[in-house]
Motif scaffolding. Structure first.
Motif, PDB file in Angstrom:
ATOM      1  N   HIS A 637       0.936  -1.283  -0.126  1.00 36.31           N
ATOM      2  CA  HIS A 637       0.102   0.055  -0.140  1.00 36.31           C
ATOM      3  C   HIS A 637       0.978   1.283  -0.119  1.00 36.31           C
ATOM      4  CE1 HIS A 637      -4.449  -1.274   0.599  1.00 36.31           C
ATOM      5  NE2 HIS A 637      -3.727  -2.234   0.851  1.00 36.31           N
ATOM      6  N   GLY A 638       1.942   1.393   0.838  1.00 31.04           N
ATOM      7  CA  GLY A 638       2.639   2.456   1.092  1.00 31.04           C
ATOM      8  C   GLY A 638       3.224   2.768  -0.409  1.00 31.04           C
ATOM      9  N   GLY A 639       4.391   1.777  -0.744  1.00 30.39           N
ATOM     10  CA  GLY A 639       4.854   1.788  -2.083  1.00 30.39           C
ATOM     11  C   GLY A 639       3.861   2.326  -3.341  1.00 30.39           C
ATOM     12  N   ALA A 640       2.731   1.760  -3.474  1.00 37.65           N
ATOM     13  CA  ALA A 640       2.130   1.846  -4.461  1.00 37.65           C
ATOM     14  C   ALA A 640       1.416   3.208  -4.465  1.00 37.65           C
ATOM     15  CB  ALA A 640       0.615   0.996  -4.615  1.00 37.65           C
ATOM     16  N   ALA A 641       1.132   3.858  -3.265  1.00 30.36           N
ATOM     17  CA  ALA A 641       0.784   5.041  -3.199  1.00 30.36           C
ATOM     18  C   ALA A 641       1.790   6.267  -3.417  1.00 30.36           C
ATOM     19  CB  ALA A 641       0.347   5.380  -1.538  1.00 30.36           C
ATOM     20  N   GLN A 642       2.964   5.921  -3.277  1.00 25.60           N
ATOM     21  CA  GLN A 642       4.092   6.857  -3.350  1.00 25.60           C
ATOM     22  C   GLN A 642       4.393   6.746  -5.139  1.00 25.60           C
ATOM     23  OE1 GLN A 642       6.719   5.672  -0.291  1.00 25.60           O
ATOM     24  NE2 GLN A 642       6.750   7.690   0.317  1.00 25.60           N
ATOM     25  N   VAL A 644       1.943   5.975  -7.448  1.00 27.89           N
ATOM     26  CA  VAL A 644       0.841   6.637  -8.027  1.00 27.89           C
ATOM     27  C   VAL A 644       1.054   8.008  -7.822  1.00 27.89           C
ATOM     28  CG1 VAL A 644      -1.715   6.936  -7.916  1.00 27.89           C
ATOM     29  CG2 VAL A 644      -0.754   4.553  -7.685  1.00 27.89           C
ATOM     30  N   ALA A 645       1.664   8.623  -6.952  1.00 26.00           N
ATOM     31  CA  ALA A 645       1.733  10.122  -6.606  1.00 26.00           C
ATOM     32  C   ALA A 645       2.770  10.765  -7.638  1.00 26.00           C
ATOM     33  CB  ALA A 645       2.149  10.416  -5.290  1.00 26.00           C
ATOM     34  N   GLN A 646       3.887   9.990  -7.790  1.00 21.66           N
ATOM     35  CA  GLN A 646       5.046  10.276  -8.622  1.00 21.66           C
ATOM     36  C   GLN A 646       4.237  10.469 -10.178  1.00 21.66           C
ATOM     37  OE1 GLN A 646       8.625   8.215  -9.193  1.00 21.66           O
ATOM     38  NE2 GLN A 646       9.371   9.629 -10.729  1.00 21.66           N
ATOM     39  N   ALA A 647       3.694   9.368 -10.624  1.00 24.87           N
ATOM     40  CA  ALA A 647       2.811   9.405 -11.980  1.00 24.87           C
ATOM     41  C   ALA A 647       1.961  10.625 -12.064  1.00 24.87           C
ATOM     42  CB  ALA A 647       2.237   8.213 -12.171  1.00 24.87           C
ATOM     43  N   LEU A 648       1.296  11.082 -11.056  1.00 24.79           N
ATOM     44  CA  LEU A 648       0.265  11.831 -11.353  1.00 24.79           C
ATOM     45  C   LEU A 648       0.518  13.320 -10.630  1.00 24.79           C
ATOM     46  CD1 LEU A 648      -2.833   9.570 -10.631  1.00 24.79           C
ATOM     47  CD2 LEU A 648      -1.628  10.399 -12.919  1.00 24.79           C
ATOM     48  N   TRP A 649       1.304  13.384  -9.634  1.00 27.18           N
ATOM     49  CA  TRP A 649       1.065  14.766  -8.765  1.00 27.18           C
ATOM     50  C   TRP A 649       2.401  15.388  -8.441  1.00 27.18           C
ATOM     51  CZ3 TRP A 649      -1.984  10.756  -6.299  1.00 27.18           C
ATOM     52  CH2 TRP A 649      -3.405  10.404  -6.716  1.00 27.18           C
ATOM     53  N   GLU A 650       3.276  14.550  -8.024  1.00 23.74           N
ATOM     54  CA  GLU A 650       4.467  15.090  -7.271  1.00 23.74           C
ATOM     55  C   GLU A 650       5.665  15.421  -8.284  1.00 23.74           C
ATOM     56  OE1 GLU A 650       6.003  13.204  -3.779  1.00 23.74           O
ATOM     57  OE2 GLU A 650       4.210  11.957  -3.579  1.00 23.74           O
ATOM     58  N   GLU A 651       6.324  16.657  -7.877  1.00 20.65           N
ATOM     59  CA  GLU A 651       7.256  17.196  -8.876  1.00 20.65           C
ATOM     60  C   GLU A 651       7.844  18.315  -8.002  1.00 20.65           C
ATOM     61  OE1 GLU A 651       8.633  18.603 -13.217  1.00 20.65           O
ATOM     62  OE2 GLU A 651       6.661  18.801 -12.701  1.00 20.65           O
ATOM     63  N   ALA A 669       2.376  18.850  -4.670  1.00 22.91           N
ATOM     64  CA  ALA A 669       1.341  18.136  -4.449  1.00 22.91           C
ATOM     65  C   ALA A 669       1.361  16.684  -3.938  1.00 22.91           C
ATOM     66  CB  ALA A 669       0.974  18.168  -6.198  1.00 22.91           C
ATOM     67  N   LEU A 670       1.591  16.735  -2.598  1.00 24.60           N
ATOM     68  CA  LEU A 670       1.613  15.523  -1.754  1.00 24.60           C
ATOM     69  C   LEU A 670       0.242  15.015  -1.645  1.00 24.60           C
ATOM     70  CD1 LEU A 670       3.799  13.785  -0.501  1.00 24.60           C
ATOM     71  CD2 LEU A 670       3.126  14.831   1.523  1.00 24.60           C
ATOM     72  N   PRO A 671      -0.200  13.719  -2.236  1.00 23.85           N
ATOM     73  CA  PRO A 671      -1.463  13.428  -2.006  1.00 23.85           C
ATOM     74  C   PRO A 671      -2.107  12.869  -0.580  1.00 23.85           C
ATOM     75  CG  PRO A 671      -0.202  11.521  -2.830  1.00 23.85           C
ATOM     76  CD  PRO A 671       0.683  12.811  -2.884  1.00 23.85           C
ATOM     77  N   THR A 672      -3.435  13.021  -0.392  1.00 23.70           N
ATOM     78  CA  THR A 672      -3.903  12.657   0.639  1.00 23.70           C
ATOM     79  C   THR A 672      -4.422  11.309   0.589  1.00 23.70           C
ATOM     80  OG1 THR A 672      -6.153  13.707   0.459  1.00 23.70           O
ATOM     81  CG2 THR A 672      -4.459  15.046   1.330  1.00 23.70           C
ATOM     82  N   ALA A 673      -5.184  10.813   1.628  1.00 18.26           N
ATOM     83  CA  ALA A 673      -5.662   9.482   1.426  1.00 18.26           C
ATOM     84  C   ALA A 673      -6.900   9.392   0.475  1.00 18.26           C
ATOM     85  CB  ALA A 673      -6.083   8.896   2.949  1.00 18.26           C
ATOM     86  N   LEU A 679      -6.529   0.284  -3.170  1.00 14.62           N
ATOM     87  CA  LEU A 679      -5.351  -0.486  -3.746  1.00 14.62           C
ATOM     88  C   LEU A 679      -5.704  -1.844  -3.666  1.00 14.62           C
ATOM     89  CD1 LEU A 679      -2.576   1.756  -2.023  1.00 14.62           C
ATOM     90  CD2 LEU A 679      -3.273   1.826  -4.525  1.00 14.62           C
ATOM     91  N   GLU A 680      -5.765  -2.599  -4.901  1.00 11.15           N
ATOM     92  CA  GLU A 680      -6.047  -4.361  -4.657  1.00 11.15           C
ATOM     93  C   GLU A 680      -4.976  -4.803  -4.759  1.00 11.15           C
ATOM     94  OE1 GLU A 680      -9.518  -4.917  -7.467  1.00 11.15           O
ATOM     95  OE2 GLU A 680      -9.414  -2.766  -7.649  1.00 11.15           O
ATOM     96  N   VAL A 681      -4.244  -5.163  -3.591  1.00 14.83           N
ATOM     97  CA  VAL A 681      -2.990  -5.830  -3.513  1.00 14.83           C
ATOM     98  C   VAL A 681      -3.195  -7.424  -3.233  1.00 14.83           C
ATOM     99  CG1 VAL A 681      -2.110  -3.725  -2.597  1.00 14.83           C
ATOM    100  CG2 VAL A 681      -2.594  -5.305  -1.164  1.00 14.83           C
TER     101      VAL A 681
END
Length: 777
Positions: A637-642, A644-651, A669-673, A679-681
């Motif tokens: 969950h933690g790795g996927a959240a980070q 996804v965030a790089q792909a869409l928001w963080e720079e 743009a750090l994402p919130t929950a 996340l289907e892991v």
């Protein structure tokens, strides 16, 4: 089993560095440069020294500290002075240190230090930095290339291709942004220096401190209390730590420094590569060869993150595919930006992102389904152990297994049907489906230390040289000991992160902890069990070969009912006879392990605004044997959240003068929950033969697989409109501009020639030109 660490954390009983308040503690604060590149004309500290509550104000001339190479130096000629001497090289560079009786007094004194800085030319992007005529960080070096190497350019790895796909891809700079920034509390003593520090690697920190100050390692104690996240950003000791330690030793009083959030945003950065890839294919879609040229941004002072392009990114360039020929070149370039370090995955996510992106571009050009193109080229299960063209030896794997499972969970065919419906209907909200396969390297390099002791009251102390910062080591390692010794887990106390109690260790990084630290603890438990069997045999007047530990944790004699000893009896007897039940164990791995997996991302793209909404994310990761599913899922969950965030928001963004534009959470743009999709892991399990547990790493896996899956999904959603590529982060502005350009019939620019600096790099394999070793993060 639930985590044993959490009650202290959720009830406020955890102890972090900033909680420490020894008698007489002083508070440190840094004067930092607001220029990205400038010459220091003068520093006036007189007014600050006179402020009530201020104990000292130090400049480089006062402390006279040698240049500090830091963790995993790329080029020691570009080492950073703990306090800047003649010039500053990025916004946030340290100029002076204030030490005061209170945080408020230190903050007030910062405003009174007058640093006269004369601006110098600035370069902020790595491609420009390696161009002719670029402002130099270190004139004596002659260029901004801290390190670089290439495979022999005379070998044409694309010669057999019927079709060559080319793309220039940016893997943007991100802020590591742990919930706790850097922090250090230094307590000088007559016999031992004690340093409490928020770090991933206490023992390496001790070694670096001892070396820097010319001390015997035994005269330094490093303690890492609870650490509020690290993600690769806290590998050991940084320049600020060195300066605070020097001040504490000079003053003979405890000194504490805790980063502000603004400082933390300027201190820990990762990723930042510009990547050029060329992939050769036959007409049937099979790969024939691949050529990569990668520029990694070191930031200022040759930050080691820039060299990840030379190490882990190259190591994993082949991914999970059979690619007959590979040529790889890399440059570690210096810029007037924050020194770049590691971020979750440390070079491996960058590799997967480029490889999976160029494969999707190839699938589009050849008109082959991206799943089918991957399947035609994956390394088959019977090929292991498999040595790649970059020299890695994969332990084992079935790369189609997690792909099949991920597609099944996602309902891939149904998603494509829905996608086609929306395209036919001209729906404003288009559906995108992205695929990514990956393998990554974990657990190589040095071994790890474990220790187990059973006390007379049948409680157990277990230790390991790894150092947790949220992963759940106490839970996992206590489970191993409890299961092996037949003792309730509630009776196991886990000790870590204190060099006075744990004699040695390599710390945490590179997803190494369970496969190295866990096996070390398990080895120590086995040794204690053998000791106990021998003592029980003596007490029972039996052969040790006949003594066994039953499921209830009692020692019995085979074939002799109603005769048994409990652990307390055996441990008490051992203590009385000066043979305590304890053992240390050093586990040395047979080699690295290579976790793998498949991710499927489902997104919706508003074609009128460019807004991307992640809808689902499916991750099927294979980390070998799964010891605790809850811990594994947490890492996924933690790795996927980070990712996804790089792909869409963080720079993390700088302007042309090197001024950070995204240095607060209002801008970055750090994402919130609420932003992260469901996340289907899940997992497949392919135990590795490289260690007794059969375990591979899991801490970084989801960050490797998730980012390219999401980026591919975004492009897939609008590919029917003529969009072929969108660099990360796939922001609404970038997506909208790509759509509008396609609608105007403008051909997207996928390629431009790499920097000419690649032409003059040393060739790999010739004497003295091999790339430097890069430590696990």
């Amino acid at each position: 089993m639930r985590r044993v660490e959490d009650p202290d954390l959720v009830r406020g009983r955890a102890t972090f560095v900033d909680n420490g308040q020894p008698a007489g503690v002083l508070h440190a604060a840094f004067v930092r440069s607001t220029y990205a590149h400038a010459r220091i004309a003068s520093i006036d500290t007189a007014e600050a020294r006179e402020l009530p509550g201020v104990v000292a104000v130090y400049t480089a001339a006062d402390l006279d500290l040698a240049p500090f190479a830091g963790f995993s130096p790329v080029n020691e000629a570009c080492s950073r002075a703990p306090l800047a001497t003649d010039r500053v090289r990025f916004v946030g560079d340290t100029i002076a240190l204030v030490v005061a009786e209170s945080v408020a007094a230190a903050a007030d004194a910062l405003e009174l230090v007058d640093a006269d800085l004369e601006p110098l030319p600035v370069v902020t992007d790595p491609e420009s930095a390696v161009a002719d005529g670029s402002p130099l960080q270190f004139e004596e070096l002659g260029s901004n290339i801290a390190a670089g190497v290439q495979d022999d350019p005379a070998v044409d790895v694309l010669a057999d291709a019927d079709h060559v796909v080319r793309a220039r891809v940016e893997n943007q700079r991100v802020a590591v942004a742990p919930i706790e920034g850097n922090a250090v509390l230094v307590e000088p003593g007559d016999e031992r220096l004690t340093v409490h520090v928020s770090t991933q690697m206490p023992h390496l920190s001790r070694s670096m401190i001892a070396k820097t100050f010319g001390l015997d390692p035994d005269a330094v104690r490093v303690v890492a209390p609870h650490v509020g996240g690290a993600f690769g950003g806290k590998p050991a000791v940084i320049a600020e730590h060195v300066t605070v330690i020097a001040a504490a030793r000079r003053l003979g009083r405890p000194v504490k420094w805790t980063e502000t959030r603004s400082e933390a945003m300027l201190s820990m950065h990762g990723r930042d590569q510009v990547q050029y890839a060329e992939l050769g294919l036959r007409r049937d879609g099979t790969f024939t060869g691949m050529r990569w040229r990668v520029v990694g941004d070191c930031g200022a002072y040759a930050g080691f993150g820039g060299a990840l392009a030379l190490g882990p990114t190259r190591t994993m360039a082949q991914g999970v595919y059979e690619i007959p020929a590979i040529s790889y070149s890399a440059i570690a370039a210096m810029t007037n930006t924050t020194p770049v370090g590691a971020f979750r995955g440390a070079g491996r996510p960058e590799s997967a992102a480029l490889l999976e992106r160029i494969i999707d571009i190839a699938a589009d050009e050849l008109g082959i389904d991206p799943v089918e193109l991957r399947r035609r080229n994956v390394i088959p299960p019977d090929a292991f152990p498999y040595t790649t063209r970059t020299g890695a030896t994969y332990d084992n794997g079935d790369y189609d297994l997690p792909l099949r499972e991920a597609l099944r969970i996602a309902g891939y065919d149904e998603l494509l049907t829905e996608q086609q419906r929306r395209r036919t209907d001209g729906d404003v909200r288009q559906l995108g489906v992205g695929i990514a396969l990956y393998a990554e390297v974990t657990g190589g390099g040095s071994g790890e230390y474990g220790f187990v002791e059973v006390h007379p009251d049948a409680t157990v102390t277990a230790m390991a040289g790894t150092s947790a910062h949220g992963q759940g080591h106490a839970t996992a390692f206590s489970m191993l000991v409890a299961e092996r010794l037949g003792i309730p887990i509630e009776s196991v106390a886990y000790v870590q992160s204190d060099t006075a109690r744990v004699p040695r260790g390599s710390g945490t990084g590179g997803s190494r902890s369970l496969q190295l630290g866990g096996n070390a603890v398990l080895g120590a438990a086995d040794a204690v069990l053998e000791q106990a069997r021998g003592i029980a045999a003596s007490m029972l007047e039996a052969s040790s070969a006949d003594v066994q530990l039953d499921d209830d944790g009692a020692f019995t004699i085979a074939g002799v009912p109603n005769v048994s000893l409990r652990w307390a009896e055996v441990a008490t007897y051992a203590a009385e006879h000066q043979t305590p039940l304890r053992s240390g164990y050093d586990f040395a791995p047979d080699g690295a392990t290579f976790p793998f997996g498949a991710h499927v991302s489902v997104v919706e793209v508003d074609t009128e605004t460019g807004q991307v909404t992640p809808v689902r994310h499916i991750a099927v990761d294979d980390c070998g044997r799964v010891l605790n599913p809850l811990l594994v899922q947490g890492q996924q969950h933690g790795g996927a959240a980070q990712g996804v965030a790089q792909a869409l928001w963080e720079e993390f963004v700088y302007d042309e003068d090197g001024t950070p534009l995204t240095s607060t959470f209002a801008d970055y743009a750090l994402p919130t929950a609420a932003d992260v999709p469901p996340l289907e892991v899940s997992n497949t399990e392919t135990p590795t033969p490289m260690n007794p547990l059969g375990a591979k790493g899991i801490g970084e896996s989801a960050s490797v697989g998730s980012t390219p899956a999401v980026q591919n999904a975004v492009v897939d959603a609008v590919s029917h409109l003529g969009v072929r590529h969108i660099d990360m982060p796939c922001s609404p502005d970038r997506v909208w501009r790509a759509i509008e350009s396609a609608r105007r019939g403008e051909a997207p620019e996928l390629w431009r020639d790499p920097p000419k600096a690649f032409d003059t790099l040393p060739i790999r394999g010739r004497a003295g030109t091999d790339e430097p070793e890069t430590a696990d993060i």
